[in-house]
Design a protein around this motif. Structure first.
Motif, PDB file in Angstrom:
ATOM      1  N   THR A 452       0.822  -1.202   0.000  1.00 30.27           N
ATOM      2  CA  THR A 452       0.000   0.000   0.000  1.00 30.27           C
ATOM      3  C   THR A 452       0.860   1.257   0.000  1.00 30.27           C
ATOM      4  O   THR A 452       0.533   2.252  -0.657  1.00 30.27           O
ATOM      5  N   THR A 455       2.062   1.679  -3.427  1.00 30.95           N
ATOM      6  CA  THR A 455       0.960   2.183  -4.242  1.00 30.95           C
ATOM      7  C   THR A 455       0.788   3.685  -4.036  1.00 30.95           C
ATOM      8  O   THR A 455       0.556   4.434  -4.998  1.00 30.95           O
ATOM      9  N   GLN A 458       3.518   5.435  -6.006  1.00 35.24           N
ATOM     10  CA  GLN A 458       3.218   5.456  -7.434  1.00 35.24           C
ATOM     11  C   GLN A 458       2.101   6.452  -7.755  1.00 35.24           C
ATOM     12  O   GLN A 458       2.175   7.181  -8.750  1.00 35.24           O
ATOM     13  N   THR A 459       1.086   6.462  -6.903  1.00 36.36           N
ATOM     14  CA  THR A 459      -0.026   7.392  -7.114  1.00 36.36           C
ATOM     15  C   THR A 459       0.452   8.835  -7.040  1.00 36.36           C
ATOM     16  O   THR A 459       0.051   9.682  -7.846  1.00 36.36           O
TER      17      THR A 459
END
Length: 482
Positions: A452, A455, A458-459
């Motif tokens: 997470t 993630t 990356q977001t």
């Protein structure tokens, strides 16, 4: 952004650094620039050049320029150049200098005149691609004596351009080496020597009280963090530092619960915490209810928006989440010392992993990096003091950050007020819910916290720059400033 340290090193950032005492309204735009100004001053002193300075110049770039005035960045730089430290400066000394400069006054920095033209704003510039950069220049009779470029990397941390981007506190002084949550969880399974004796409490609160450990005994995340704190600072300074952090958090909440009026800036936002708190008290609402927690969070972030003394947790924009959850969890028990320290150290270990492997900066990754990481840290700390296992702590932190993914940083008017203040209250409630969900399970879950966090990284990398603390999109452009 770093994706971790080299093999064998650790990512742990001391609680005394991650939770730094400073002033509002922004860790990256106020605390960081003040530290940069102070560092530049000290370097000039060390080089024997300070007394030769006849002019200071400052160039603010990226987000520091785009929303710097609303965040008090010019004021903070001036305070740092004057020798003030965020931890000890009277907040009243910091704010208002840019207003005077803008009106045409000339200020004095140790007999060096400073005018409005000495501070340059370059919102479209990115030094090395970084969103928060500032250049400080010292001149003598028109010639440059020294210049430094600083990056404000979130949470009040700064880095000089050219320095290694170390993710946290690394080196031989750390007792433990872990790069992510998986490795931290592995450390909690470490089998100790059956003859080893460790304190009964995680901290030396009750001298002489001991328990013997056995090979099957597990250490907690807080114990591992504590061992790193002792290695970095020594036991007594670590305890004193943790207690000072909590004392400042508590004072900030209680000050905010009694303060009325309108916050500075053009939005004319009313303080709501004091009136809301009085209303809850008149209704007999429990002091550890979610409603009460919301008022605690509002109180902190209203103090921050007013430029008061707050603790970065891990940033100023997210400063209300963790103290509110901790205050609400412990207020009925009159704030037991060991519980407070366990909470803070557990949150520190989790926050260090966020900082190392993604970001805690809104200018780098949006508000998911600030309020999202604060929510995860608070959920982890709460789960720890409620008796959760390391796996349940990881689960709570994962639930908390998962539901903040993609959250943008879009402060209206460049002020840490709308939507920042309310976001802290909502995130506090989310942290409590995440902890409860984790504690209802046995710690087994599908998505690891490390996944997470990656993630989130990356977001943030994919997110448009307009949604990263520049006030050029989102609510910042759709809300009419009155």
């Amino acid at each position: 952004m770093s994706n971790g340290s080299e093999a064998g090193s650790g990512v742990y950032v001391s609680a005394l650094d991650l939770f730094s005492i400073g002033v509002g309204p922004s860790s990256s735009h106020t605390v960081g620039p003040m530290r940069a100004g102070l560092d530049f001053r000290n370097r000039l002193r060390d080089a024997g050049q300070f007394d030769s300075v006849t002019r200071f110049r400052c160039r603010l770039e990226g987000s520091l320029a785009a929303t710097g005035v609303g965040h008090g960045t010019p004021d903070a730089v001036i305070a740092g150049l004057r020798g003030y430290e965020p931890e000890s400066v009277d907040p009243g000394v910091v704010h208002g200098n840019w207003t005077r400069l803008y009106a045409g006054e000339v200020l004095d920095i140790d007999h060096v005149p400073l005018s409005r033209d000495d501070i340059e704003f370059a919102p479209l510039s990115r030094h090395g691609g970084h969103p928060n950069a500032m250049m400080l220049i010292a001149e003598h009779a028109g010639s440059i004596l020294a210049t430094e470029t600083y990056l404000s990397i979130g949470g009040g941390f700064i880095r000089r351009l050219g320095e290694e981007p170390g993710a946290g506190t690394t080196g031989t002084q750390l007792k433990h080496r872990y790069r992510n949550m998986a490795e931290l969880l592995a450390l909690t399974h470490f089998e100790t020597d059956p003859t080893t004796v460790i304190p009964a409490q995680t901290f030396p609160a009750d001298a002489g009280t001991e328990r013997t450990t056995f090979p099957s005994c597990r250490r907690t995340i807080a114990e591992i963090a504590w061992e790193d704190e002792v290695a970095l600072h020594g036991a007594d300074p670590a305890v004193q530092g943790l207690d000072a952090i909590w004392q400042t958090m508590r004072e900030c909440i209680e000050r905010g619960l009694s303060s009325e009026g309108t916050l500075p800036g053009g939005l004319k936002v009313r303080r709501r915490a004091a009136a809301g708190w009085r209303s809850l008290l008149s209704q007999g609402v429990s002091r550890n209810s979610v409603d009460a927690l919301s008022m605690y969070a509002l109180a902190v972030n209203e103090e921050n928006a007013a430029g008061g003394r707050v603790v970065t947790a891990p940033t100023n924009g997210a400063a209300g989440v963790l103290p509110a959850v901790l205050y609400g969890a412990c207020v009925e028990e009159d704030f037991p010392t060991d519980t407070i320290r366990t909470f803070l150290l557990t949150a520190t270990a989790v926050g260090s992993i966020f900082k190392a492997n993604a970001s805690i900066s809104g200018a780098e990754a949006g508000c998911q990096a600030e309020v999202g990481s604060a929510c995860a840290m608070a959920a982890a700390g709460l789960t720890a003091i409620r008796g959760g296992t390391p796996e349940q702590i990881e689960n709570a932190a994962e639930i908390a950050i998962e539901h903040h993914l993609g959250l943008t940083c879009d402060p209206v008017g460049g002020l840490v007020q709308i939507p920042c203040i309310e976001r802290n209250a909502i995130a506090g409630a989310t942290a409590v819910a995440a902890s409860r969900l984790a504690l209802l399970g046995d710690g087994r879950h599908v998505v690891p916290l490390d996944v997470t966090i990656e993630t989130m990284r990356q977001t943030g990398a994919d997110m448009s720059e307009r949604y990263k603390e520049t006030s050029r999109a989102g609510l910042a452009v759709n809300v009419v400033e009155c």
